[in-house]
Enzyme design. Structure first.
Site, PDB file in Angstrom:
ATOM      1  CB  THR A 125      -1.018  -0.073   1.028  1.00  0.00           C
ATOM      2  OG1 THR A 125      -1.704  -0.958   1.101  1.00  0.00           O
ATOM      3  CG2 THR A 125      -1.910   1.302   1.235  1.00  0.00           C
ATOM      4  CB  SER A 131      -8.745  -0.220  -3.670  1.00  0.00           C
ATOM      5  OG  SER A 131      -9.312  -0.160  -2.273  1.00  0.00           O
ATOM      6  NE  ARG A 268     -28.044  -4.299  33.462  1.00  0.00           N
ATOM      7  CZ  ARG A 268     -28.061  -3.323  34.256  1.00  0.00           C
ATOM      8  NH1 ARG A 268     -27.345  -3.498  35.304  1.00  0.00           N
ATOM      9  NH2 ARG A 268     -28.840  -1.916  33.932  1.00  0.00           N
ATOM     10  CD  GLN A 336     -28.330  -1.094  20.967  1.00  0.00           C
ATOM     11  OE1 GLN A 336     -27.320  -0.544  20.514  1.00  0.00           O
ATOM     12  NE2 GLN A 336     -29.494  -0.474  21.377  1.00  0.00           N
ATOM     13  CD  GLU A 363      -4.778  -9.423   4.243  1.00  0.00           C
ATOM     14  OE1 GLU A 363      -4.702 -10.277   2.958  1.00  0.00           O
ATOM     15  OE2 GLU A 363      -3.829  -9.515   4.921  1.00  0.00           O
ATOM     16  CB  SER A 366     -16.894  -4.255   1.963  1.00  0.00           C
ATOM     17  OG  SER A 366     -16.711  -4.998   3.451  1.00  0.00           O
TER      18      SER A 366
END
Lengths: 383, 248
Positions: A125, A131, A268, A336, A363, A366
């Site tokens: 890179t 990319s 919890r 969450q 790598e 997406s």
């Protein structure tokens, strides 16, 4: 290569035990200090984690890819930085030497890499070539028996620890595309190589990346891996495996996040009962389980076919795409489920949430995986 | 010297034990099994002796089902040179185990038999002692330090009143306690090498051993659930609560 279930079980059990007893208890310290303690690195070396995929004749274990990914999934049950430390030696930092190096180069670099005494790092890179790797600008111009290298590499994993770089550089300045790029094994202590300051990252504290700058660095001609112009082909060969490695790391992290979330949900109590009894919490747990299982299955399936010598470029991209996006969703649900506690540094889900964000970027992002998949789909279409 | 180490396949110490509904035992279906932790300490002791040049050969022994080979492979990965597997699907009680170990001891003639002070499944704490008795050999149990000197061993034992150091003539049976050492993490390449080391398999009948009279387990029950504690404000309240309960 093991190919023997009992021995593989022994290996996986040994790794799980090391992860449980040694790595997980050190996670908070590693995150706090932004470094893996030396004694833990020494133990990781002595366990054999740096030489998983290096062939036995070069001092490694020569695991098949499927076996290696099973190990990586276990290792990734601890903080992702531990996997990252051994990741380059088992993957992109050693594979170009293994696939394209001559016997001298293999003998010189692979045994110390397998022992973890030498860290290999992959320098592809650049500031303007991420990319679009084939557009890289770093030059290696042949003068007699040396190549003179000039250029800068960016975000290079394990560069501060590296003893050798797998460097991609343009040997033919008149060829702007992939055909002008060659691959070298460059010793990190050569004159003309300077390292930038360690990058300040969102997560992955304890794993380091930095710029690597080459200024009139005279690299011996014998450092060339393969032939001139083969660089991008070598890089792509290395990346199929690398993508499956990231998929396995995603699966391991997702399994850990699920385990932490489940435990928290059982302990919890709200409204007079464990929150694990609340159906909306159960839905999040169930989705996390289903998705991580899917990613695990597809990743190991692709690895099996890689081991059989079948082409897996499309499937490796599918695995990397799905698994890294999956672990992003699982990490989000884990925070969450933990509620306010999940936003606190005292809980590891907060750290994992930031750490796994990387998996969708390196790598191949997406989006690059989507392009690879779609391109191959169209190329291979038969009506 | 030649060292023999006996190891047992037991339920892994991390497993939450479930008692069977009918009280006939504990549920072993799909439960993770490992080497008894006290036997790991015995293995570590043997391998340290090998590293230090005190032991030339380490032989690992187990009595158990075919799957107990996994524990022998672990012992070989630790550094044992070879292994003996006495195969049986029956539950082996301490006296039978002792008879088998005594027989193997006579056959192999090691200088010392090392084994864990007890196995964490039934916690019987008998096999080492019984083996020594059958062989009419000295025994040093609950060892937390061992020093070999020629034909003698100086063993520090963990006893109720503290530490006791005794000297035994070799050959002897030594059982290992928790603080003797910290077992090493198995190295992955060693696990692979262990695959190629020899395991000599035989049956209880091959050894001409008669099974000991059966002890019958009449009932297995989980320990009572712990009652939740209470927080007290100060010492006075603590004392008065303890008085109420008749504890002081």
């Amino acid at each position: 290569m093991i190919r023997d279930q009992n021995t593989l079980n022994g290996i996986l059990e040994a790794v799980s035990r090391f992860v449980r007893e040694r790595l997980v208890p050190a996670e908070a310290e590693v995150a706090e200090q932004d470094a893996i303690p030396d004694d833990i690195v020494a133990d990781m070396r002595s366990l054999g984690l740096f030489g998983l995929s290096i062939p036995e004749e070069y001092g490694g274990m020569g695991l098949t890819l499927e076996e290696e990914l099973e190990v990586i999934i276990r290792l990734a049950h601890a903080s992702p930085v531990f996997r990252s430390l051994v990741g380059t030696n088992n993957g992109i930092g050693s594979k170009a030497i293994l696939y394209s190096g001559n016997e001298d180069q293999k003998q010189r670099y692979l045994p110390p890499m397998a022992r973890g005494e030498l860290i290999g790092s992959f320098a592809l890179t650049e500031p303007e070539a991420g990319s679009d790797a084939a557009s890289l600008k770093t030059r290696a111009i042949r003068h007699g028996d040396v190549y003179v290298v000039n250029g800068g590499k960016r975000y290079i994993s394990n560069a501060p620890q590296a003893g050798v770089f797998t460097l991609m550089a343009r040997t033919d300045p008149d060829e702007p595309g992939a055909a002008g790029v060659s691959c070298f094994a460059v010793d990190a202590d050569l004159d003309g190589i300077t390292l930038g300051k360690p990058d300040r990252k969102m997560g992955m504290a304890g794993s380091h990346t930095c710029d690597v700058i080459f200024q009139d660095c005279r690299v011996p001609a014998g450092a060339l891996l393969g032939s001139e112009g083969e660089g991008i082909r070598i890089a792509m060969q290395v990346l199929d495996r690398g993508r499956l490695m990231v998929a396995a790391a995603s699966v391991g992290a997702a399994e850990r996040l699920l385990r932490d979330s489940l435990r928290y949900a059982e302990e919890r109590r709200q409204f007079g009962k464990p929150i694990a009894e609340q159906q909306l919490v159960q839905a999040m747990l169930a989705d996390a389980r289903a998705e991580s299982y899917a990613a695990r299955s597809m990743t190991l399936d692709a690895a099996r076919r890689y081991d059989e010598g079948l082409p897996v470029t499309t499937d490796a991209a599918c695995c990397k795409l799905f698994a890294s996006e999956m672990v992003g969703r699982v990490a989000d649900r884990a925070v969450q489920i933990h509620g306010g506690a999940g936003y606190m540094r005292d809980y590891r889900v907060e750290q994992f949430y930031r750490d796994v964000r990387l998996f969708r970027l390196f790598e191949g992002t997406s989006q690059i995986q989507q392009l690879v998949i779609a391109r191959n789909l169209r190329k291979e279409a038969a009506w | 010297m030649k060292v023999m180490v006996s190891v047992k396949r037991v339920v892994d110490y991390n497993v939450r034990i479930q008692v069977k509904g009918d009280g006939s035992g504990v549920n072993l279906d799909g439960v993770k099994m490992s080497m008894n932790p006290f036997d790991e300490i015995a293995m570590e002791q043997a391998v340290q002796m090998k590293d230090a040049g005190t032991a030339e050969e380490v032989i690992a022994v187990t009595i158990g089902p075919a799957k107990a080979e996994e524990q022998l492979r672990s012992a070989l990965a630790f550094g044992a040179d070879r292994a003996i597997h006495v195969k049986t699907d029956e539950e082996i009680q301490p006296l039978t185990a002792a008879r088998i170990l005594a027989k193997l001891f006579e056959k192999e003639q090691p200088k010392v038999l090392l084994t864990g002070k007890q196995a964490i499944d039934d916690d019987a704490n008998q096999t080492g002692q019984m083996t020594a008795a059958l062989l009419d050999l000295p025994q040093a149990t609950f060892a937390s330090a061992i020093e070999f000197d020629g034909d003698k061993a100086k063993v520090t034992r963990e006893v109720d009143s503290g530490l006791e150091t005794i000297e035994v003539d070799l050959p002897a049976v030594i059982t290992t306690d928790l603080r003797l050492n910290e077992p090493r993490y198995l190295k992955l390449p060693d696990i692979m090498k262990a695959k190629k080391k020899p395991i000599d398999a035989m049956s209880v009948e091959d050894l001409g051993i008669e099974e000991a009279v059966k002890l019958n387990v009449t009932k297995t029950a989980p320990p009572p659930e712990r009652e939740p504690g209470v927080m007290v404000e100060d010492v006075n309240e603590l004392v008065s609560k303890m008085k109420d309960k008749g504890l002081v």
